[in-house]
Write a protein that holds these residues in place. Sequence first.
Motif, PDB file in Angstrom:
ATOM      1  N   ILE A  49     -36.532 115.626 -23.772  1.00 49.68           N
ATOM      2  CA  ILE A  49     -35.722 116.561 -24.552  1.00 49.68           C
ATOM      3  C   ILE A  49     -34.530 117.049 -23.738  1.00 49.68           C
ATOM      4  CG2 ILE A  49     -35.716 118.804 -25.710  1.00 49.68           C
ATOM      5  CD1 ILE A  49     -37.214 116.641 -27.240  1.00 49.68           C
ATOM      6  N   LYS A  50     -34.750 117.323 -22.469  1.00 50.95           N
ATOM      7  CA  LYS A  50     -33.659 117.764 -21.590  1.00 50.95           C
ATOM      8  C   LYS A  50     -32.570 116.689 -21.521  1.00 50.95           C
ATOM      9  CE  LYS A  50     -32.795 119.142 -16.758  1.00 50.95           C
ATOM     10  NZ  LYS A  50     -31.960 117.992 -16.310  1.00 50.95           N
ATOM     11  N   ALA A  51     -32.989 115.437 -21.322  1.00 50.18           N
ATOM     12  CA  ALA A  51     -32.017 114.354 -21.231  1.00 50.18           C
ATOM     13  C   ALA A  51     -31.270 114.167 -22.544  1.00 50.18           C
ATOM     14  CB  ALA A  51     -32.723 113.055 -20.838  1.00 50.18           C
ATOM     15  N   ALA A  52     -31.985 114.265 -23.666  1.00 48.84           N
ATOM     16  CA  ALA A  52     -31.341 114.119 -24.971  1.00 48.84           C
ATOM     17  C   ALA A  52     -30.372 115.263 -25.236  1.00 48.84           C
ATOM     18  CB  ALA A  52     -32.407 114.050 -26.067  1.00 48.84           C
ATOM     19  N   TYR A  53     -30.755 116.472 -24.868  1.00 51.89           N
ATOM     20  CA  TYR A  53     -29.879 117.639 -25.035  1.00 51.89           C
ATOM     21  C   TYR A  53     -28.590 117.463 -24.234  1.00 51.89           C
ATOM     22  CZ  TYR A  53     -28.272 122.482 -24.888  1.00 51.89           C
ATOM     23  OH  TYR A  53     -27.511 123.619 -24.979  1.00 51.89           O
ATOM     24  N   GLU A  54     -28.740 116.980 -23.007  1.00 50.72           N
ATOM     25  CA  GLU A  54     -27.574 116.779 -22.146  1.00 50.72           C
ATOM     26  C   GLU A  54     -26.683 115.650 -22.645  1.00 50.72           C
ATOM     27  OE1 GLU A  54     -29.504 116.236 -18.402  1.00 50.72           O
ATOM     28  OE2 GLU A  54     -29.579 118.401 -17.972  1.00 50.72           O
ATOM     29  N   ASN A  55     -27.231 114.805 -23.555  1.00 50.46           N
ATOM     30  CA  ASN A  55     -26.446 113.732 -24.161  1.00 50.46           C
ATOM     31  C   ASN A  55     -25.999 114.090 -25.573  1.00 50.46           C
ATOM     32  OD1 ASN A  55     -26.314 110.957 -22.546  1.00 50.46           O
ATOM     33  ND2 ASN A  55     -28.219 111.985 -22.002  1.00 50.46           N
ATOM     34  N   GLY A  56     -25.906 115.395 -25.860  1.00 51.46           N
ATOM     35  CA  GLY A  56     -25.351 115.852 -27.130  1.00 51.46           C
ATOM     36  C   GLY A  56     -26.360 116.185 -28.196  1.00 51.46           C
ATOM     37  N   GLY A  57     -27.636 116.189 -27.885  1.00 58.32           N
ATOM     38  CA  GLY A  57     -28.661 116.484 -28.880  1.00 58.32           C
ATOM     39  C   GLY A  57     -28.864 117.970 -29.092  1.00 58.32           C
ATOM     40  N   THR A  58     -27.879 118.628 -29.670  1.00 52.23           N
ATOM     41  CA  THR A  58     -27.944 120.089 -29.818  1.00 52.23           C
ATOM     42  C   THR A  58     -28.332 120.534 -31.233  1.00 52.23           C
ATOM     43  OG1 THR A  58     -25.559 120.111 -30.226  1.00 52.23           O
ATOM     44  CG2 THR A  58     -26.291 120.499 -27.957  1.00 52.23           C
ATOM     45  N   THR A  59     -28.504 119.579 -32.163  1.00 56.75           N
ATOM     46  CA  THR A  59     -29.055 119.872 -33.487  1.00 56.75           C
ATOM     47  C   THR A  59     -30.213 118.899 -33.709  1.00 56.75           C
ATOM     48  OG1 THR A  59     -27.690 118.265 -34.683  1.00 56.75           O
ATOM     49  CG2 THR A  59     -26.761 120.491 -34.353  1.00 56.75           C
ATOM     50  N   ARG A  60     -30.994 119.134 -34.759  1.00 59.56           N
ATOM     51  CA  ARG A  60     -32.132 118.243 -35.036  1.00 59.56           C
ATOM     52  C   ARG A  60     -31.682 116.791 -35.169  1.00 59.56           C
ATOM     53  NH1 ARG A  60     -37.311 118.086 -37.086  1.00 59.56           N
ATOM     54  NH2 ARG A  60     -37.738 116.369 -38.520  1.00 59.56           N
ATOM     55  N   GLU A  61     -30.646 116.567 -35.998  1.00 56.53           N
ATOM     56  CA  GLU A  61     -30.192 115.208 -36.245  1.00 56.53           C
ATOM     57  C   GLU A  61     -29.623 114.578 -34.974  1.00 56.53           C
ATOM     58  OE1 GLU A  61     -29.447 117.853 -38.059  1.00 56.53           O
ATOM     59  OE2 GLU A  61     -30.649 117.411 -39.850  1.00 56.53           O
ATOM     60  N   ALA A  62     -28.813 115.372 -34.252  1.00 55.08           N
ATOM     61  CA  ALA A  62     -28.206 114.845 -33.025  1.00 55.08           C
ATOM     62  C   ALA A  62     -29.264 114.576 -31.956  1.00 55.08           C
ATOM     63  CB  ALA A  62     -27.160 115.829 -32.497  1.00 55.08           C
ATOM     64  N   LEU A  63     -30.311 115.399 -31.932  1.00 53.66           N
ATOM     65  CA  LEU A  63     -31.387 115.215 -30.951  1.00 53.66           C
ATOM     66  C   LEU A  63     -32.117 113.895 -31.200  1.00 53.66           C
ATOM     67  CD1 LEU A  63     -33.029 116.451 -28.590  1.00 53.66           C
ATOM     68  CD2 LEU A  63     -34.525 117.468 -30.308  1.00 53.66           C
ATOM     69  N   ILE A  64     -32.394 113.606 -32.483  1.00 57.44           N
ATOM     70  CA  ILE A  64     -33.064 112.349 -32.829  1.00 57.44           C
ATOM     71  C   ILE A  64     -32.190 111.163 -32.430  1.00 57.44           C
ATOM     72  CG2 ILE A  64     -33.882 110.917 -34.748  1.00 57.44           C
ATOM     73  CD1 ILE A  64     -34.691 113.580 -36.140  1.00 57.44           C
ATOM     74  N   ASP A  65     -30.901 111.252 -32.748  1.00 55.45           N
ATOM     75  CA  ASP A  65     -29.982 110.165 -32.377  1.00 55.45           C
ATOM     76  C   ASP A  65     -29.924 109.993 -30.860  1.00 55.45           C
ATOM     77  OD1 ASP A  65     -29.367 109.624 -35.006  1.00 55.45           O
ATOM     78  OD2 ASP A  65     -27.549 110.848 -35.033  1.00 55.45           O
ATOM     79  N   ALA A  66     -29.866 111.107 -30.153  1.00 51.78           N
ATOM     80  CA  ALA A  66     -29.772 111.050 -28.688  1.00 51.78           C
ATOM     81  C   ALA A  66     -31.022 110.431 -28.078  1.00 51.78           C
ATOM     82  CB  ALA A  66     -29.534 112.446 -28.121  1.00 51.78           C
ATOM     83  N   LEU A  67     -32.191 110.756 -28.635  1.00 55.16           N
ATOM     84  CA  LEU A  67     -33.436 110.175 -28.131  1.00 55.16           C
ATOM     85  C   LEU A  67     -33.457 108.655 -28.336  1.00 55.16           C
ATOM     86  CD1 LEU A  67     -36.035 112.848 -29.319  1.00 55.16           C
ATOM     87  CD2 LEU A  67     -35.566 112.214 -26.943  1.00 55.16           C
ATOM     88  N   HIS A  68     -32.942 108.217 -29.500  1.00 53.57           N
ATOM     89  CA  HIS A  68     -32.904 106.780 -29.776  1.00 53.57           C
ATOM     90  C   HIS A  68     -31.900 106.049 -28.888  1.00 53.57           C
ATOM     91  CE1 HIS A  68     -35.576 105.943 -33.202  1.00 53.57           C
ATOM     92  NE2 HIS A  68     -35.366 107.199 -33.535  1.00 53.57           N
ATOM     93  N   ASN A  69     -30.883 106.770 -28.446  1.00 52.29           N
ATOM     94  CA  ASN A  69     -29.819 106.138 -27.666  1.00 52.29           C
ATOM     95  C   ASN A  69     -29.954 106.346 -26.161  1.00 52.29           C
ATOM     96  OD1 ASN A  69     -28.451 105.125 -29.969  1.00 52.29           O
ATOM     97  ND2 ASN A  69     -27.523 107.141 -30.337  1.00 52.29           N
ATOM     98  N   LEU A  70     -31.062 106.957 -25.736  1.00 49.46           N
ATOM     99  CA  LEU A  70     -31.250 107.211 -24.305  1.00 49.46           C
ATOM    100  C   LEU A  70     -31.429 105.923 -23.506  1.00 49.46           C
ATOM    101  CD1 LEU A  70     -33.633 110.288 -23.859  1.00 49.46           C
ATOM    102  CD2 LEU A  70     -31.271 110.066 -23.075  1.00 49.46           C
ATOM    103  N   GLY A  71     -31.952 104.903 -24.155  1.00 53.88           N
ATOM    104  CA  GLY A  71     -32.311 103.699 -23.414  1.00 53.88           C
ATOM    105  C   GLY A  71     -33.639 103.909 -22.714  1.00 53.88           C
ATOM    106  N   ALA A  72     -33.884 103.162 -21.675  1.00 54.68           N
ATOM    107  CA  ALA A  72     -35.160 103.238 -20.961  1.00 54.68           C
ATOM    108  C   ALA A  72     -35.221 104.501 -20.113  1.00 54.68           C
ATOM    109  CB  ALA A  72     -35.344 102.001 -20.090  1.00 54.68           C
ATOM    110  N   PHE A  73     -36.209 105.349 -20.394  1.00 58.51           N
ATOM    111  CA  PHE A  73     -36.425 106.600 -19.659  1.00 58.51           C
ATOM    112  C   PHE A  73     -37.627 106.414 -18.745  1.00 58.51           C
ATOM    113  CE2 PHE A  73     -38.453 110.719 -19.085  1.00 58.51           C
ATOM    114  CZ  PHE A  73     -37.383 111.541 -18.751  1.00 58.51           C
ATOM    115  N   ASP A  74     -37.442 106.703 -17.475  1.00 57.17           N
ATOM    116  CA  ASP A  74     -38.506 106.507 -16.481  1.00 57.17           C
ATOM    117  C   ASP A  74     -39.353 107.767 -16.373  1.00 57.17           C
ATOM    118  OD1 ASP A  74     -40.060 105.465 -14.453  1.00 57.17           O
ATOM    119  OD2 ASP A  74     -38.647 106.032 -12.873  1.00 57.17           O
TER     120      ASP A  74
END
Length: 209
Positions: free
Chosen positions: A153-178
């Motif tokens: 969630i922190k990584a997605a937020y830092e990639n623009g996931g500041t609303t529900r819809e944007a958060l979902i998009d950001a999670l899908h676009n994170l790529g491989a998370f270690d």
Amino acid sequence: YSKPALLWENTDYGKGMRDIAVKVLKEDFGITPVGDESYIPGVDRDYSAQITKFKGAGADVLLVLGEYTAGALIAKQNAALGLNAQIVTSNGCSNPQLIEIAGEDAEGIYVMTGYDPNDPREKQQTFTKNFLDKYGEEPGEWAAHAYDIVYLIKAAYENGGTTREALIDALHNLGAFDGVTGTIEFDERGDVPNKMVSMMKVEGGKFVT
């Protein structure tokens, strides 16, 4: 083993695992379970009727598809009623509480898990050590997933996931998370395919890889 019995919690989680288990047993091994029973999690605590049926059917392995409280009680009743089938459990039992509740009857149980506290990699060992220092017990799978979720969630937020819809998009676009549970990458359905699963066994009152 040739005579498996299934005891699964009556939820989407339990039924999903039951359906896959029946399918794989049939297609990959040509085996039909000798027992197939469910229970209501958080309500049922007496599994003697199901275990007695399994004993009568000659079950030699018991697949317990649910969480650790039920898994521990099933293990105790498995021993008390003399079924003595090998127990293999799902990842819901991947928690030290399984051993604490079941005691000596937990010995020999196999547990599938998405997080192995014995994993020698640095990230995993650091998490296990820090958790052990803080809580006095090794982390189970749920603790490891919760830890990863926070940082996802922190990584997605830092990639623009500041609303529900944007958060979902950001999670899908994170790529491989270690993460501590391994590499996390979402597919188009929101699933995480190809996650590593480990198998542990209870030996000497602890999980052994």
